[in-house]
Design an enzyme around this catalytic site. Structure first.
Site, mmCIF file in Angstrom:
data_model
loop_
_atom_site.group_PDB
_atom_site.id
_atom_site.type_symbol
_atom_site.label_atom_id
_atom_site.label_comp_id
_atom_site.label_asym_id
_atom_site.label_seq_id
_atom_site.Cartn_x
_atom_site.Cartn_y
_atom_site.Cartn_z
ATOM 1 N N HIS A 188 0.823 -1.217 0.000
ATOM 2 C CA HIS A 188 0.000 0.000 0.000
ATOM 3 C C HIS A 188 0.852 1.260 0.000
ATOM 4 C CE1 HIS A 188 -3.223 -2.870 0.711
ATOM 5 N NE2 HIS A 188 -3.868 -2.019 -0.066
ATOM 6 N N GLU A 430 -10.961 -10.754 -5.378
ATOM 7 C CA GLU A 430 -9.517 -10.672 -5.127
ATOM 8 C C GLU A 430 -9.003 -11.909 -4.398
ATOM 9 O OE1 GLU A 430 -8.639 -7.124 -2.845
ATOM 10 O OE2 GLU A 430 -10.442 -7.311 -1.647
ATOM 11 N N ASP A 454 -4.254 -8.340 -4.694
ATOM 12 C CA ASP A 454 -4.436 -9.482 -3.793
ATOM 13 C C ASP A 454 -4.639 -10.777 -4.566
ATOM 14 O OD1 ASP A 454 -4.178 -8.593 -1.113
ATOM 15 O OD2 ASP A 454 -5.972 -7.385 -1.400
ATOM 16 N N CYS A 501 -9.446 -2.940 -10.551
ATOM 17 C CA CYS A 501 -8.867 -1.794 -9.844
ATOM 18 C C CYS A 501 -7.513 -2.099 -9.228
ATOM 19 C CB CYS A 501 -9.841 -1.256 -8.801
ATOM 20 S SG CYS A 501 -10.259 -2.468 -7.551
#
Ligand code: PEP
Ligand code: MG
Length: 548
Positions: A188, A430, A454, A501
């Site tokens: 992240h 995911e 993920d 995404c």
């Protein structure tokens, strides 16, 4: 030169600010009065002792004895003649400031310990850095969190690791790039760097042993190269590269307003991934047709308590209004994995990415979940909002999440509060189990959004954060591609749209493939919108199609 993983494109030339070893720019190196400096150091050591003792006491409750001993060993460093003893000598003999003394000795000892082959001794290097950094913070009165606040323009931040909450505070006007020793391409921290549009290199092993605060450095976010104390020719070369890069970025913006559409009327949307309201302006300016992913967890970070329903409602409403009718996909809280909240006590897990994360955590904390859902529902009366649940692994989880949503709708109805009762509700795909059973899920939701960051780690059993196996982290692996393809066709069979995404949506290599699979929406970080649009435009021209 050291090489890591370039995770956010661009080039930077600047001055190093080192977190951890904390040989920072922001202290005076010389001092007038050695007695005063020695006294300051004594006080900082005393404060450090108290802090470490408090950590040890807490650690006894949560950790095994071995780990507690590691922290306890930090107390010994405070009295070590080779460390603090040497610092007092330096102050006396060289008239340097306490900060300079500690920072120099930390760096010297860090280098010595890092050079050992023996694993135990090597690990002491990290301990020394930890203690040195604590003493420095206590001397300067700066906490790690506020360290960013006073940094001058042109700073390049170096750290062993940066938590997403640290990265979220970076102000790109002053911090030109960052480099970390740990982390993977879809950590992240890396994603945030992309959203900010600043060059970043992660997984740059042992870089802290080479760089010192104030060094001139070059960061190449494209190749992942980091150059410390480069010569004048290299600096000149990188200034030129930076200029060219920025020019290309500007050129990319010339296609703003162009829509991706096919002769049969099919459209492809380009949306933005955002972490907060501040990203919306850049997204819209770059031509985003909506927000495909609002990572709401960043609203919960860098604060002392949970945001209230009212606070969240205002933010979601403002976001929807700023988008002026464009869709806003709000993902419910995805905490856990590499993201934590200071005020939410969570047990230490040995596999946090496989643990109590995202929807699992929300379902176990109904109050927290309902607060967010009520806020989203209330905001839905003011714009084009959709709700998205992350990390769904089985139908029961989806059903339970929808039940909580229905409870919130009933509450608001009873209270006479306006909201959009038919708010589109979707889920992220995911986890491989969700992709493999996408046909069933597609009948229960209004849209899918594929989270390849993920999906890749869970399909290939490769931790997205672990730089030592980053070569195995391959979102273009046939297994991942097959799951993506299956998900898109399952969505279309049920007549629902499918977005992607994850970071893969802006990959030049992947875009033609995803387009062939029939993907309906590419949601990418604001800094990548122009590039993604240009690649898609090239693809459709190549196919003999037209754009509007
Ligand atoms: C993903 O997993 O691809 C995703 C978009 O979610 P995050 O990166 O926030 O886990
Ligand atoms: Mg995810």
């Amino acid at each position: 030169m050291k090489k890591g993983i370039g995770v956010s494109k661009g080039y930077a030339v600047g001055k190093a600010y080192v977190i951890g070893a904390d040989v920072s720019l922001h202290f005076k190196e010389t001092a007038g009065n050695p007695v005063v400096e020695a006294d300051r150091l004594t006080k900082a050591l005393e404060l450090s002792r108290k802090q470490i003792e408090a950590i040890v006491e807490k650690a006894h409750e949560k950790m095994d004895v071995k780990n507690v001993k590691i922290i306890e060993s930090h107390l010994n460093f405070l009295e070590d003649p080779a460390f603090t003893g040497e610092a007092f000598n330096k102050i006396k003999q060289e008239s340097v400031s306490a900060e300079k003394a500690i920072s120099d000795i930390t760096q010297t000892l860090y280098n010595t310990f890092s050079a050992f082959e023996d694993g135990y001794m090597k690990e002491r290097a990290a301990d020394i850095r930890d203690v040195g950094s604590r003493i420095l913070r206590n001397l300067t009165g700066r906490s790690r969190e506020t360290d960013f606040a006073g940094l001058p323009a042109g700073t390049v931040v170096f750290a062993h690791d940066l938590k997403p909450s640290d990265t979220a505070q970076i102000d790109k006007e002053r911090i030109f790039a960052f480099v970390t020793e740990t982390g993977g391409a879809t950590s992240h921290t890396a994603i945030l760097a992309k959203a900010l549009g600043i060059p970043a290199v992660v997984g740059c092993r042992d870089i802290l042993a080479d760089v010192r605060g104030g060094d001139t450095v070059i960061v190449d976010g494209v190749s992942g190269e980091v150059l410390v104390r480069p010569d004048a020719d290299l600096i000149k070369k990188y200034w030129t590269l930076k200029k060219q890069f920025n020019q290309k970025k500007e050129e990319g913006k010339q296609t703003i307003g162009r829509k991706i559409c096919f002769q049969d009327g099919r459209r492809i949307l380009i949306a933005a991934n955002i972490g907060g309201i501040k990203d919306i302006e850049a997204a819209v300016k770059s031509g985003a047709e909506g927000v495909g992913l609002f990572r709401t967890e960043f609203l919960y970070m860098n604060r002392a308590s949970m945001p209230t329903e009212e606070e969240q409602f205002r933010i979601y409403r403002e976001a929807a209004e700023l988008l002026e009718g464009r869709p806003l996909t709000i993902r419910t809280l995805d905490i856990g994995g590499d993201k934590s909240l200071p005020y939410l006590v969570m047990d230490k897990e040995s596999n946090p990415f496989l643990g109590l994360r995202a929807i699992r955590l929300c379902l176990q904390n109904p109050d927290l979940f309902q607060t967010q859902l009520r806020a989203i529902l209330r905001a839905s009366a003011f714009g084009n909002i959709q709700i998205m649940f992350p990390m769904i692994s089985c139908m029961e989880e989806l059903n339970r999440a929808k039940d909580v949503l229905n409870t919130c709708k009933l509450q608001l109805e009873r209270e006479g509060v306006r909201f959009c009762s038919s708010i589109p509700t979707g889920m992220m795909i995911e986890i491989p189990s969700a992709a493999l059973t996408a046909e069933e899920f597609a009948k229960q939701v209004d849209f899918f959004s594929i989270g390849t960051n993920d999906l890749t780690q869970y399909t290939l059993a490769v931790d997205r954060m672990n730089e030592s196996i980053s070569d195995l982290y391959n979102p273009l692996h046939p297994a991942v591609l097959r799951l993506i393809q299956m998900t898109i066709s399952a969505a279309h069979q049920s007549g629902i749209p499918c977005c992607l995404c994850g970071e893969l949506a802006s990959s030049e290599q992947a875009i033609p493939l995803l387009m062939e699979y029939g993907l309906d929406e590419f949601s990418v970080s604001p800094g990548m919108i122009a590039e993604t649009r240009n690649t898609l435009l090239q693809c459709i021209v190549h196919k003999g199609e037209q754009s509007l």
